[in-house]
Design a protein around this motif. Sequence first.
Motif, PDB file in Angstrom:
ATOM      1  N   GLU A   1      -1.301  -0.566  -3.652  1.00 51.53           N
ATOM      2  CA  GLU A   1      -2.614   0.045  -3.833  1.00 51.53           C
ATOM      3  C   GLU A   1      -2.654   1.348  -3.056  1.00 51.53           C
ATOM      4  O   GLU A   1      -2.136   1.445  -1.953  1.00 51.53           O
ATOM      5  CB  GLU A   1      -3.698  -0.900  -3.334  1.00 51.53           C
ATOM      6  CG  GLU A   1      -5.111  -0.368  -3.491  1.00 51.53           C
ATOM      7  CD  GLU A   1      -6.165  -1.350  -3.003  1.00 51.53           C
ATOM      8  OE1 GLU A   1      -7.346  -0.960  -2.909  1.00 51.53           O
ATOM      9  OE2 GLU A   1      -5.797  -2.509  -2.706  1.00 51.53           O
ATOM     10  N   VAL A   2      -3.270   2.344  -3.647  1.00 43.32           N
ATOM     11  CA  VAL A   2      -3.352   3.667  -3.013  1.00 43.32           C
ATOM     12  C   VAL A   2      -4.427   3.675  -1.938  1.00 43.32           C
ATOM     13  O   VAL A   2      -5.544   3.176  -2.135  1.00 43.32           O
ATOM     14  CB  VAL A   2      -3.648   4.749  -4.072  1.00 43.32           C
ATOM     15  CG1 VAL A   2      -4.035   6.069  -3.404  1.00 43.32           C
ATOM     16  CG2 VAL A   2      -2.446   4.952  -4.979  1.00 43.32           C
ATOM     17  N   ILE A   3      -4.086   4.239  -0.764  1.00 47.56           N
ATOM     18  CA  ILE A   3      -5.052   4.506   0.296  1.00 47.56           C
ATOM     19  C   ILE A   3      -5.160   6.022   0.422  1.00 47.56           C
ATOM     20  O   ILE A   3      -4.207   6.695   0.813  1.00 47.56           O
ATOM     21  CB  ILE A   3      -4.612   3.894   1.637  1.00 47.56           C
ATOM     22  CG1 ILE A   3      -4.478   2.372   1.521  1.00 47.56           C
ATOM     23  CG2 ILE A   3      -5.595   4.260   2.750  1.00 47.56           C
ATOM     24  CD1 ILE A   3      -3.923   1.715   2.768  1.00 47.56           C
ATOM     25  N   LEU A   4      -6.307   6.567   0.073  1.00 49.69           N
ATOM     26  CA  LEU A   4      -6.500   8.019   0.077  1.00 49.69           C
ATOM     27  C   LEU A   4      -6.744   8.505   1.499  1.00 49.69           C
ATOM     28  O   LEU A   4      -7.618   7.983   2.205  1.00 49.69           O
ATOM     29  CB  LEU A   4      -7.675   8.391  -0.824  1.00 49.69           C
ATOM     30  CG  LEU A   4      -7.916   9.886  -1.049  1.00 49.69           C
ATOM     31  CD1 LEU A   4      -6.730  10.520  -1.763  1.00 49.69           C
ATOM     32  CD2 LEU A   4      -9.198  10.086  -1.863  1.00 49.69           C
ATOM     33  N   CYS A   5      -6.014   9.520   1.919  1.00 52.17           N
ATOM     34  CA  CYS A   5      -6.113  10.063   3.285  1.00 52.17           C
ATOM     35  C   CYS A   5      -6.359  11.563   3.234  1.00 52.17           C
ATOM     36  O   CYS A   5      -5.895  12.247   2.307  1.00 52.17           O
ATOM     37  CB  CYS A   5      -4.827   9.786   4.065  1.00 52.17           C
ATOM     38  SG  CYS A   5      -4.410   8.041   4.235  1.00 52.17           S
TER      39      CYS A   5
ATOM     40  N   ASN B   1      -2.711   0.325  -9.776  1.00 55.62           N
ATOM     41  CA  ASN B   1      -3.247   0.488  -8.410  1.00 55.62           C
ATOM     42  C   ASN B   1      -3.297  -0.842  -7.665  1.00 55.62           C
ATOM     43  O   ASN B   1      -4.248  -1.153  -6.957  1.00 55.62           O
ATOM     44  CB  ASN B   1      -4.632   1.131  -8.436  1.00 55.62           C
ATOM     45  CG  ASN B   1      -5.035   1.662  -7.061  1.00 55.62           C
ATOM     46  OD1 ASN B   1      -4.185   2.019  -6.245  1.00 55.62           O
ATOM     47  ND2 ASN B   1      -6.336   1.700  -6.795  1.00 55.62           N
TER      48      ASN B   1
ATOM     49  N   SER C   1      -0.187   5.058   1.295  1.00 56.54           N
ATOM     50  CA  SER C   1      -1.182   5.993   1.815  1.00 56.54           C
ATOM     51  C   SER C   1      -0.753   7.400   1.438  1.00 56.54           C
ATOM     52  O   SER C   1       0.430   7.744   1.527  1.00 56.54           O
ATOM     53  CB  SER C   1      -1.303   5.853   3.336  1.00 56.54           C
ATOM     54  OG  SER C   1      -0.036   5.920   3.954  1.00 56.54           O
TER      55      SER C   1
ATOM     56  N   ALA D   1      -1.735   9.893   6.795  1.00 58.44           N
ATOM     57  CA  ALA D   1      -1.116   8.970   5.837  1.00 58.44           C
ATOM     58  C   ALA D   1       0.077   8.249   6.456  1.00 58.44           C
ATOM     59  O   ALA D   1       0.214   7.025   6.332  1.00 58.44           O
ATOM     60  CB  ALA D   1      -0.687   9.734   4.582  1.00 58.44           C
TER      61      ALA D   1
ATOM     62  N   TYR E   1       0.834  -1.211   0.000  1.00 59.98           N
ATOM     63  CA  TYR E   1       0.000   0.000   0.000  1.00 59.98           C
ATOM     64  C   TYR E   1       0.864   1.255   0.000  1.00 59.98           C
ATOM     65  O   TYR E   1       1.988   1.265   0.495  1.00 59.98           O
ATOM     66  CB  TYR E   1      -0.911   0.037   1.230  1.00 59.98           C
ATOM     67  CG  TYR E   1      -1.836  -1.149   1.349  1.00 59.98           C
ATOM     68  CD1 TYR E   1      -2.988  -1.241   0.570  1.00 59.98           C
ATOM     69  CD2 TYR E   1      -1.543  -2.185   2.231  1.00 59.98           C
ATOM     70  CE1 TYR E   1      -3.834  -2.331   0.686  1.00 59.98           C
ATOM     71  CE2 TYR E   1      -2.381  -3.282   2.356  1.00 59.98           C
ATOM     72  CZ  TYR E   1      -3.526  -3.351   1.574  1.00 59.98           C
ATOM     73  OH  TYR E   1      -4.349  -4.437   1.694  1.00 59.98           O
TER      74      TYR E   1
ATOM     75  N   VAL F   1      -1.089   5.821   9.208  1.00 57.00           N
ATOM     76  CA  VAL F   1      -1.560   4.542   8.661  1.00 57.00           C
ATOM     77  C   VAL F   1      -0.380   3.609   8.409  1.00 57.00           C
ATOM     78  O   VAL F   1      -0.409   2.416   8.751  1.00 57.00           O
ATOM     79  CB  VAL F   1      -2.359   4.771   7.359  1.00 57.00           C
ATOM     80  CG1 VAL F   1      -2.606   3.450   6.625  1.00 57.00           C
ATOM     81  CG2 VAL F   1      -3.689   5.453   7.655  1.00 57.00           C
TER      82      VAL F   1
ATOM     83  N   TYR G   1       0.484  -0.022  10.152  1.00 55.00           N
ATOM     84  CA  TYR G   1       0.735  -1.198   9.305  1.00 55.00           C
ATOM     85  C   TYR G   1       2.057  -1.847   9.701  1.00 55.00           C
ATOM     86  O   TYR G   1       2.150  -3.080   9.832  1.00 55.00           O
ATOM     87  CB  TYR G   1       0.764  -0.761   7.845  1.00 55.00           C
ATOM     88  CG  TYR G   1       1.115  -1.854   6.859  1.00 55.00           C
ATOM     89  CD1 TYR G   1       0.122  -2.592   6.224  1.00 55.00           C
ATOM     90  CD2 TYR G   1       2.448  -2.139   6.547  1.00 55.00           C
ATOM     91  CE1 TYR G   1       0.442  -3.588   5.303  1.00 55.00           C
ATOM     92  CE2 TYR G   1       2.776  -3.128   5.631  1.00 55.00           C
ATOM     93  CZ  TYR G   1       1.775  -3.848   5.017  1.00 55.00           C
ATOM     94  OH  TYR G   1       2.106  -4.829   4.114  1.00 55.00           O
TER      95      TYR G   1
END
Length: 454
Positions: free
Chosen positions: A58-62, A54, A34, A68, A32, A71, A75
């Motif tokens: 994978e992108v995590i939008l914050c 993606n 973020s 960000a 990921y 997160v 993790y």
Amino acid sequence: MMSKTARVAEKPRPEWGSDVIVEMLKAFEIEYVSLNPGSSYRGLHDSLINYGGNLMPEVILCPHEEIAVGVAHGYARAKGKPMAAAVHNVVGLQHASMAIYNAWCDRLPVIVLGGTGPTDTAHRRPRIDWVHTAVVQGNLVRDFVKWDDQPASVEAIPESFIRAYRLATTDPMGPVYVCYDADVQEKKLNGDTYLPSLDRYPAPLPVQAPEEGLDKTVRWLLEAKRPVIITDWVGRNEAGFRSLRDLAELLAIPVFDQNGRFNFPCQHPLNLTGMERTALPQADLVLALDVPDLESSVSRRVQEKGQRGTVNLLPSQAKIINVALDDLLVRAWSHEFNKLRQADLSMLADTSVFLPELVRRLREEQKTLAKINVEVGKRRAEWLKIHDGRNKARDEQTKANWDNKPIALSRLFTELNTVLKNEDWVYTNSTRYGAENLYLDAGKFNQILGKYKG
């Protein structure tokens, strides 16, 4: 519409500098990224979606850079490996700085990616590219990251990323910051391959204690009448977690968990966490394992008439063995390195390899173990009395505070423990003093993620 999996399976050739960054993220299996979007890394953002599909990462939008990085911090604590967080130039890095400092204090690997520039002033837009660019941008966080870099070309990206990943994930772990110039991200490639073989850049082997240190530790543990163990970060590795239990049970040594990680089963009869004032004055040997703040672990705080101080709980003749790596990660700016430890034997060693080897050597001492067997059994029974006394006091307090409003933590954790009895669960964030450890029946590796520092 083509699926993510299908797009990734095509394995297109990198066309832009930022595609190479994504290739490195994929090569290291970063799951990921973020981020809070920003124009300084628009190239990287574009490559994550359109070149990388993606997927891995994978992108995590914050909504904020501090979130960000937070997160990514969480993790790393749960998985023991890094994900990435992307932050926007100077302003995003300033937003993220508190979260980066938290990861630094927690000794957790976070890969922070940033954008800047263009550094070439001839390529800048009026005003905005000027106020959002710094030379060198990593200066802002250099005092609380393991390393920062700003590669000046696409060709420099792979080596920079490999070094960043290796430093972040080598104990003692910590965050790193890599900043990519906008021109480097948006450079059109000519089809050349920039990716080296990762097989030529292996992670370093963990640091083992020297023979002298292991031999002394074995001898002192077997000679001690009342050895105790204090630990804070051993539980970051499963080998350390399991070997700590083996060691405690082999010699009936009580464990005092400082809760930086989940180090020892909560309800184990040798877990005397919280009973330091009763047990430590009896100790003749302390084995401190990954304890950055030993002072607070062996003392109680006092404050009289505004004067702060501590009272040592250990007898003056008690020996101390210190095993840790935190002295390898000390900066002058922040004093999170705590008070200088006193010790009779100090070793720079990774407890994930030190503890299994220590247990192996102790088990080989069959004659000595047989000789002290009765003595070990007696102290096991004595420590059990203290453990049972602690639990009795806990249950009495829980009963007395059961109907408190607002609800008492003792009732909350008692009821939570009942609900979770037959569930597979993880407790993600400890209370300040680890109150949950007194009530929850946790015994698996990483079942409680520990107390966040910073």
